[in-house]
Design an enzyme around this catalytic site. Sequence first.
Site, PDB file in Angstrom:
ATOM      1  N   LYS A 186     -90.376   0.305  38.733  1.00  0.00           N
ATOM      2  CA  LYS A 186     -90.285   1.316  39.976  1.00  0.00           C
ATOM      3  C   LYS A 186     -90.194   2.639  39.428  1.00  0.00           C
ATOM      4  CE  LYS A 186     -90.741  -1.964  43.070  1.00  0.00           C
ATOM      5  NZ  LYS A 186     -90.993  -3.251  42.586  1.00  0.00           N
TER       6      LYS A 186
HETATM    7  C1  LIG Z   1     -90.675  -4.631  43.476  1.00  0.00           C
HETATM    8  C2  LIG Z   1     -90.547  -5.025  44.688  1.00  0.00           C
HETATM    9  C3  LIG Z   1     -89.564  -5.469  45.501  1.00  0.00           C
HETATM   10  C4  LIG Z   1     -88.665  -6.327  44.837  1.00  0.00           C
HETATM   11  O1  LIG Z   1     -87.918  -5.595  43.882  1.00  0.00           O
HETATM   12  P1  LIG Z   1     -87.232  -6.496  42.688  1.00  0.00           P
HETATM   13  O2  LIG Z   1     -86.245  -5.363  42.212  1.00  0.00           O
HETATM   14  O3  LIG Z   1     -88.374  -6.553  41.444  1.00  0.00           O
HETATM   15  O4  LIG Z   1     -86.516  -7.656  43.035  1.00  0.00           O
HETATM   16  C5  LIG Z   1     -89.785  -6.021  46.922  1.00  0.00           C
HETATM   17  N1  LIG Z   1     -90.692  -5.314  47.628  1.00  0.00           N
HETATM   18  C6  LIG Z   1     -91.860  -4.810  47.360  1.00  0.00           C
HETATM   19  C7  LIG Z   1     -92.899  -3.977  48.087  1.00  0.00           C
HETATM   20  C8  LIG Z   1     -91.750  -4.223  45.772  1.00  0.00           C
HETATM   21  O5  LIG Z   1     -92.561  -3.609  45.263  1.00  0.00           O
END
Ligand SMILES: *Cc1c(COP(=O)(O)O)cnc(C)c1O
Length: 414
Positions: A186
């Site tokens: 992210k």
């Molecule tokens: C990455 C993501 C999540 C979840 O995040 P994690 O930290 O990987 O559990 C939820 N929703 C979306 C749209 C994402 O891209």
Amino acid sequence: MPGFEFFGEEERKEVNDVLSTGILMRYGFDAARKGIWKSRELEQALCIRLNCGYAQLTSSGTSALTTALAALGIGAGDEVIMPSFTFVASFEAVLSVGAVPVLVDVNDSLTMDPVSVRKALTPATRCIMPVHMCGSMADMDIIQEICRDHKLLLLEDACQSIGASYKGKYLGTIGDAGTLSFDFVKTITCAEGGAVLTNNKNIYTNCDGYTDHGHDHIGNDRGAEQHPFIGYNYRISELHAAVGLAQFRKLDSFLSIQKKNHLFLQAELAKIPGVKFRTIPDPAGDSHTFLSWFMPSQELTEAVVSEMKARQIFGGNFYWFEHNWHYIRKWDHLKTDKTLNRLNSDQITAVKKLNTQDFSRSDEVMGCCISTAIGLSWTEDQLREKASGLATAIKKVLASASPQARYNQQASLA
Ligand SMILES: *Cc1c(COP(=O)(O)O)cnc(C)c1O
């Protein structure tokens, strides 16, 4: 796009602060921690930078969604409307609180189509969960209006869109609650982590307890604290929060690099007749983590993907239509109810219905869409190389397109 591209001294310094005391937990040990509270500091920084009342850190973005749903009181029998294009975490979280995921089409904003949302409303609908995919936003005015008209809760999944905004408000702070993710790919990463944002004190208090076994966090004797409701352990560690803190301070510089690279790439692709771009409800609020573009037809999109793969320039690009993790088409485990433990009967009925639901409107959009992830560490030369590589592949495909494909291309231009 991912913050891991800029991991350095700043992150190490914050982690070393925590290592210097060895207090790796975010709660308690007040004397031993010598005033070091990285999780609290990051929560405060999130509130200030994103102009939001409260922030609760969690162990992941997925647990942030689960926490937010629980804090909003969503559970058995409740339907949550979400888009067909998102990460699997969105429906995982809904299922994990015992609620029913109701999937609706996306439009060329790559986010939920408000017309499809209206059609999906039933007396059991409790919550609408737009997902601000690929750095940009859902059409929040219309979604908020639907929520007001039908007295529904609004939960924004802003896990992919930290720092993006809609009409001056940061994504994740507009609804009753919103979530962020700090997983490794992210914009801001701390390896694993997430946050729930809210402007409602009660919702925040619920999140605070829910992520820590129901602890009410009153007093300074952890063992003597009360448990007003059942919670779980979705805590973040101080080590993770420390990395997140250093990364979050870099948000503005990440956003400005992304914007510069994104605008350059977009200007180059815009020169090619036939290429179109994602609709962005508030272009000024885009976080520019991805450039999402459309070919005139699915056939031509597939041809461009093949051409890019042949030229070994497909890395960092995503054809979501074929992707196992982001689009309903490949979620066979959901559609065939492949769980380790039994779902409740409402959930089983709902997921089986997905097999016969018509997602052709989403297919039309997703079949023609490619998203290019915007790098933070690209040099000027690399940026120019990316742009010319993409443009060459696209032009070659368009030039050799069949008469029918060319007709479609012209029709789409008209
Ligand atoms: C990455 C993501 C999540 C979840 O995040 P994690 O930290 O990987 O559990 C939820 N929703 C979306 C749209 C994402 O891209």
